[in-house]
Design a protein around this motif. Sequence first.
Motif, short mmCIF file in Angstrom:
data_model
loop_
_atom_site.label_atom_id
_atom_site.label_comp_id
_atom_site.label_asym_id
_atom_site.label_seq_id
_atom_site.Cartn_x
_atom_site.Cartn_y
_atom_site.Cartn_z
N ASN A 89 0.94 -1.04 -0.05
CA ASN A 89 -0.14 0.10 -0.07
C ASN A 89 0.80 1.40 0.08
OD1 ASN A 89 -2.93 -0.92 0.43
ND2 ASN A 89 -2.12 -2.20 1.83
N ALA A 90 2.00 1.10 -0.09
CA ALA A 90 3.01 2.26 -0.10
C ALA A 90 3.17 2.73 -1.43
CB ALA A 90 4.30 1.90 0.64
N SER A 91 3.47 4.16 -1.58
CA SER A 91 3.95 4.71 -2.95
C SER A 91 5.52 4.68 -2.80
CB SER A 91 3.42 6.11 -2.98
OG SER A 91 2.02 6.29 -2.82
N VAL A 92 6.05 5.10 -1.91
CA VAL A 92 7.73 5.08 -1.98
C VAL A 92 8.08 4.14 -0.74
CG1 VAL A 92 9.62 6.45 -1.63
CG2 VAL A 92 7.61 7.50 -2.84
N ILE A 93 8.99 3.20 -1.06
CA ILE A 93 9.58 2.19 -0.03
C ILE A 93 10.96 2.36 0.14
CG2 ILE A 93 9.80 -0.31 0.54
CD1 ILE A 93 7.65 -0.38 -1.57
N ASN A 115 6.81 -8.16 -2.61
CA ASN A 115 5.56 -7.15 -2.45
C ASN A 115 5.59 -5.78 -3.11
OD1 ASN A 115 3.40 -8.81 -0.86
ND2 ASN A 115 5.26 -9.04 -0.01
N ALA A 116 6.88 -5.35 -3.41
CA ALA A 116 7.22 -4.09 -4.41
C ALA A 116 6.49 -4.25 -5.67
CB ALA A 116 8.65 -3.72 -4.32
N SER A 117 5.84 -3.57 -6.42
CA SER A 117 5.10 -3.56 -7.48
C SER A 117 5.84 -2.38 -8.61
CB SER A 117 3.88 -3.54 -7.57
OG SER A 117 3.42 -2.16 -7.05
N LEU A 118 5.50 -2.69 -9.85
CA LEU A 118 5.98 -1.78 -11.16
C LEU A 118 5.96 -0.23 -10.83
CD1 LEU A 118 5.20 -4.09 -13.97
CD2 LEU A 118 7.30 -3.55 -12.94
N ASN A 119 4.52 -0.07 -9.99
CA ASN A 119 4.26 1.45 -10.08
C ASN A 119 4.69 1.86 -8.81
OD1 ASN A 119 2.40 0.10 -8.29
ND2 ASN A 119 0.49 1.08 -8.73
N GLN A 120 5.47 1.44 -8.01
CA GLN A 120 6.03 1.84 -6.94
C GLN A 120 7.54 2.33 -7.06
OE1 GLN A 120 5.05 -1.66 -4.57
NE2 GLN A 120 3.79 -0.54 -3.10
N THR A 121 7.82 3.59 -6.18
CA THR A 121 9.28 3.70 -6.07
C THR A 121 10.10 2.91 -5.11
OG1 THR A 121 8.92 5.96 -7.09
CG2 THR A 121 10.89 5.57 -5.72
N LEU A 122 10.89 2.25 -5.30
CA LEU A 122 11.74 1.49 -4.31
C LEU A 122 13.45 1.81 -4.20
CD1 LEU A 122 12.13 -1.19 -2.29
CD2 LEU A 122 12.56 -2.31 -4.44
N ILE A 123 13.57 2.35 -2.94
CA ILE A 123 14.85 2.73 -2.80
C ILE A 123 15.55 1.77 -1.89
CG2 ILE A 123 16.34 4.85 -1.86
CD1 ILE A 123 13.63 6.56 -2.11
N LEU A 124 16.65 1.19 -2.60
CA LEU A 124 17.66 0.33 -1.66
C LEU A 124 18.88 0.88 -1.36
CD1 LEU A 124 17.01 -2.54 -4.03
CD2 LEU A 124 15.76 -2.20 -2.02
N SER A 125 19.13 0.87 -0.16
CA SER A 125 20.69 1.54 0.18
C SER A 125 20.99 0.29 1.18
CB SER A 125 20.25 2.83 0.95
OG SER A 125 19.48 2.53 2.07
N MET A 214 15.60 11.88 2.50
CA MET A 214 15.24 13.24 1.75
C MET A 214 14.90 12.87 0.28
SD MET A 214 17.45 16.86 1.54
CE MET A 214 17.63 16.66 3.34
N ILE A 215 15.43 11.72 -0.23
CA ILE A 215 14.98 11.25 -1.60
C ILE A 215 13.59 10.65 -1.36
CG2 ILE A 215 15.63 9.82 -3.43
CD1 ILE A 215 18.55 10.06 -2.84
N ALA A 216 13.53 10.03 -0.44
CA ALA A 216 12.15 9.30 -0.24
C ALA A 216 11.10 10.41 -0.12
CB ALA A 216 12.09 8.35 0.84
N GLY A 217 11.36 11.37 0.67
CA GLY A 217 10.27 12.37 0.67
C GLY A 217 10.11 13.33 -0.28
N LEU A 218 10.97 13.60 -0.84
CA LEU A 218 10.81 14.60 -2.14
C LEU A 218 10.16 13.66 -3.33
CD1 LEU A 218 13.81 17.18 -2.27
CD2 LEU A 218 11.56 17.18 -1.06
N THR A 219 10.26 12.36 -3.38
CA THR A 219 9.93 11.51 -4.62
C THR A 219 8.28 11.49 -4.65
OG1 THR A 219 12.01 10.26 -4.52
CG2 THR A 219 9.87 9.57 -5.59
N THR A 220 7.84 11.82 -3.27
CA THR A 220 6.13 11.81 -3.38
C THR A 220 5.83 13.12 -3.65
OG1 THR A 220 6.24 12.72 -0.85
CG2 THR A 220 6.60 10.37 -1.07
#
Length: 268
Positions: A89-93, A115-125, A214-220
Motif C-alpha cells: 500500500n506504499a507509494s515509496v519504499i 511485494n514491491a510492484s511496478l508502479n512503486q518507487t523502491l529505494i535500496l541502500s 530526503m530522496i524518499a520524501g521529495l519523490t512523493t
Amino acid sequence: MEKIAKSILTTIFNEEEKQVAQQRIVVVGGNENGGSSVFITAKSAFYSSGNPITTATDKLNLGALYANLPETNYINYFDKVLLADAISNASVIVAGPGLGSDLRSSDILDVVLANASLNQTLILSDAALKIIKESGHALPKTNLILVADETEWASFSNTPTEQQTTDTLANFQQKNNAIIIIKKAHTELFLKDGSVLANPLKTSQTSTNSLTGMIAGLTTLSSNTSETVAAAIYLHGYIEDQISRSQFPVLPSRIVDNIPLFLKEFTI
C-alpha cells in the motif's frame, strides 16, 4: 559532468502545489544495533514531505523511534503479514538503513522485494545492497533507486573504488534500468536517460541516511523522479553548506532537523 542547478528546487516545490493524493512512505530497517540509521532516514523522509510514514523496524527500537519521530506509524518488521500489507500500500519504499545482513534481515528484504510492484518507487541502500549481492537476488522491476557510498558500491558492483568511473557506473545504470546515487563529497547522480549530474555542494561522508530519507520524501511530491532525486541531492548539500557556516562538524541529525526550515525558503 553537469552540475545540479539550484533552480531545480523551485521547479519541484512548484510541483508540490499540484500534488493532490497523499503518498505513503514505508521505511524498512534498523535491527537491534542499527536503530539510529532507520530513525534518521524515516525522520528525513517525513520532514521532506509531511506525507504519512510507516517505520518497519525491530521492536527493540520502538521507544526510541517514537521519541525521535512521534508522527510515524510502526510495525514489527518480523510480522510478515503486516510488512507485506504496508509494502503493498506504499507509494515509496526505502529498504536497508541499519537492517543488518544476517538471515533474518534477508528474510525481511525478501518480503519487501516480493511485494514491491511496478508502479512503486523502491529505494535500496545500505544493508539491502549487501544482502542482494550476497544472496544473488535479481534487482526488482520497479521504479528503482540505488543509494550507496563509494565503498558500498565497490562491494555491490564488484568494482574497486579506484576503478569506479563515470562510464562503468553509467553502464551499470543502463543495464539495470535504475537511478544510481553515489554518495561522496560531491554526490553523483546517474539517471535513466543517460544523464550524469553532480552536486556542486560538498557533503560529509556520514550523511547517507539523511540523503536517502530526503530522496524518499521529495519523490512523493512529483511524478518526475529524476527531478525530485536531483532536487533532494542539491537540497541536502545546500542545508549542510548553510549549517557549516556556524557549526562543525555538521551532524546528519542536524541536517534532518533543519529540513522544514530550508524547505520553507523555497516554497515562499
